[in-house]
Design a protein around this motif. Sequence first.
Motif, short mmCIF file in Angstrom:
data_model
loop_
_atom_site.label_atom_id
_atom_site.label_comp_id
_atom_site.label_asym_id
_atom_site.label_seq_id
_atom_site.Cartn_x
_atom_site.Cartn_y
_atom_site.Cartn_z
N ALA A 67 0.84 -1.21 0.00
CA ALA A 67 0.00 0.00 0.00
C ALA A 67 0.87 1.25 0.00
CB ALA A 67 -0.93 -0.01 1.21
N ALA A 68 1.97 1.22 0.76
CA ALA A 68 2.85 2.39 0.84
C ALA A 68 3.48 2.68 -0.52
CB ALA A 68 3.92 2.16 1.90
N ARG A 69 3.90 1.63 -1.21
CA ARG A 69 4.50 1.84 -2.54
C ARG A 69 3.53 2.55 -3.48
NH1 ARG A 69 9.28 -0.20 -2.58
NH2 ARG A 69 9.70 -2.05 -1.32
N GLU A 70 2.25 2.12 -3.42
CA GLU A 70 1.25 2.74 -4.30
C GLU A 70 0.96 4.18 -3.89
OE1 GLU A 70 -1.00 -1.60 -4.68
OE2 GLU A 70 -2.01 0.05 -3.64
N ALA A 71 1.28 4.52 -2.64
CA ALA A 71 0.85 5.80 -2.09
C ALA A 71 1.99 6.82 -1.94
CB ALA A 71 0.19 5.57 -0.73
N PHE A 72 3.11 6.53 -2.55
CA PHE A 72 4.26 7.43 -2.41
C PHE A 72 3.92 8.85 -2.88
CE2 PHE A 72 8.48 9.08 -3.63
CZ PHE A 72 9.04 9.02 -2.37
N GLU A 126 7.23 17.31 0.87
CA GLU A 126 8.40 17.57 1.74
C GLU A 126 8.07 17.49 3.24
OE1 GLU A 126 11.12 21.24 1.38
OE2 GLU A 126 10.81 20.39 -0.64
N GLU A 127 6.88 18.02 3.61
CA GLU A 127 6.54 18.13 5.04
C GLU A 127 5.54 17.09 5.51
OE1 GLU A 127 7.65 20.83 7.07
OE2 GLU A 127 9.00 21.27 5.41
N THR A 128 5.22 16.12 4.66
CA THR A 128 4.14 15.17 5.01
C THR A 128 4.53 14.26 6.17
OG1 THR A 128 3.49 15.15 2.69
CG2 THR A 128 2.65 13.35 4.05
N MET A 129 3.59 14.10 7.11
CA MET A 129 3.78 13.10 8.17
C MET A 129 3.01 11.85 7.76
SD MET A 129 3.11 15.27 11.64
CE MET A 129 1.88 16.36 11.00
N VAL A 130 3.64 10.70 7.97
CA VAL A 130 2.98 9.41 7.70
C VAL A 130 2.85 8.69 9.03
CG1 VAL A 130 3.14 7.21 6.47
CG2 VAL A 130 4.04 9.30 5.39
N LEU A 131 1.62 8.53 9.48
CA LEU A 131 1.38 7.97 10.82
C LEU A 131 0.83 6.55 10.72
CD1 LEU A 131 0.89 8.24 13.95
CD2 LEU A 131 -1.34 9.23 13.38
N THR A 132 1.46 5.61 11.42
CA THR A 132 0.88 4.27 11.54
C THR A 132 0.39 4.06 12.97
OG1 THR A 132 1.33 1.90 11.68
CG2 THR A 132 3.27 3.32 11.77
N LEU A 133 -0.87 3.60 13.05
CA LEU A 133 -1.45 3.21 14.35
C LEU A 133 -1.86 1.74 14.27
CD1 LEU A 133 -3.75 6.33 15.00
CD2 LEU A 133 -1.53 5.86 16.04
N LYS A 154 8.82 -0.81 7.46
CA LYS A 154 8.40 -0.85 6.05
C LYS A 154 8.09 0.56 5.55
CE LYS A 154 6.58 -5.48 6.57
NZ LYS A 154 5.42 -6.16 7.16
N LEU A 155 7.41 1.35 6.36
CA LEU A 155 7.08 2.72 5.95
C LEU A 155 8.35 3.56 5.83
CD1 LEU A 155 3.81 3.30 8.01
CD2 LEU A 155 4.00 3.03 5.53
N ASN A 156 9.29 3.36 6.75
CA ASN A 156 10.57 4.08 6.67
C ASN A 156 11.23 3.81 5.33
OD1 ASN A 156 10.46 5.06 9.26
ND2 ASN A 156 11.82 3.52 10.16
N SER A 157 11.24 2.54 4.93
CA SER A 157 11.99 2.20 3.73
C SER A 157 11.30 2.72 2.47
CB SER A 157 12.29 0.70 3.65
OG SER A 157 11.14 0.03 3.21
N VAL A 158 9.95 2.81 2.48
CA VAL A 158 9.26 3.28 1.27
C VAL A 158 9.07 4.80 1.30
CG1 VAL A 158 7.15 3.10 -0.10
CG2 VAL A 158 8.04 1.08 1.06
N MET A 159 8.61 5.35 2.43
CA MET A 159 8.23 6.77 2.50
C MET A 159 9.40 7.67 2.94
SD MET A 159 5.08 6.52 1.64
CE MET A 159 3.37 6.18 1.92
N GLY A 160 10.40 7.08 3.62
CA GLY A 160 11.50 7.89 4.15
C GLY A 160 11.35 8.09 5.65
N LEU A 161 12.39 7.74 6.39
CA LEU A 161 12.35 7.74 7.86
C LEU A 161 11.87 9.06 8.47
CD1 LEU A 161 14.89 6.00 10.08
CD2 LEU A 161 14.59 8.42 10.50
#
Length: 312
Positions: free
Chosen positions: A85-90, A95-102, A111-118
Amino acid sequence: MKIAILGAGAMGCLYGGTLAEAGHEVVLIDVWKEHVEALNTSGLQIEEPDRIRRIENIRAVTHPSETGAVELVIVFVKATLTEQAAREAFCLVGEETMVLTLQNGLGNVEKLNSVMGLSHVIAGTTGHGSTLLGPGRIRHAGTGETVIGEQSGGRSERIAALASTFNHAGIATKISENVMGLIWTKLIVNVGINALTAVTGMRNGQLVDYPETESLMRAAIDEACAVARSKGICFEVADPFEHTRNIAKKTAENRSSMLQDVMAKRRTEISVINGAIVELGEKLGIAVPVNAVLTKLITVREKTYNLSDGAA
Ligand code: NAD
């Protein structure tokens, strides 16, 4: 705030709907076409014990490419689908986007770090419970706290601002400076309850009514704690077994999500819960026999969903 919910199932709709109600610009992203159509034509319906909430000002799409970069992405696909899902959603990440996993389970952050950036990824846990009833409809089954934090610890400006946004929207939220410990503490609860309820068909509270299931719960948790300790994880509670036992009692009448998945013949999150303990235990040379048995039992259950029932 411009917010995208990646995976608008039970939990995605709960958070997305609540944030939309508070006036945020929310887009729900889900691969289930019928659900997306229902959300766009009739809005979202959230059933609560004492009222029904109807949320009209919410947009739903079947693919992230139908929307641009947002300020916040909340990932709520099942943990087995996070990477895909993260790959499809890149394209949602600016620049300033937060990606939150709950989400529940282990490995979502990595997994999100590796696709979206730590630097974009923040994490946490949720104490809410929710069930998908059908296209455009969920039941908000239980209320709890949301806890979020930076992977590096500390209290950044962005995490404080996000906690405040959630609190203003009515999502009671705290900040943790030990977010990996928090995720592991929740994982331990899932390790102790989910697979055992799915194997036995028991509701959460029944697990502690019988010495057989209670001792298996303790053994699975002890193995997971040994793995956690060797990884230097610092739990948020003093006694993870007692903590899990209390949660099983408090949620005595609930059917765990894994039991619900097995009953509905859906893929479970076993590989990122007990299965993750087995994988790490084997890597670290820690014995994890109870988690290995639970993982195999659920895995074979999933593999045999489509076999017709017959007398042996
Ligand atoms: P769910 O199955 O109801 O929702 C997941 C949604 O993701 C589905 O609607 C599915 O169609 C969608 N999806 C699948 N692949 C996708 C993709 N590539 N892109 C976009 N959407 C996609 O699951 P849930 O119960 O909302 O759980 C989500 C996460 O939250 C899990 O990790 C779960 O363990 C955790 N969680 C759930 C609860 C609960 O009460 N339901 C509570 C706490 C934590």
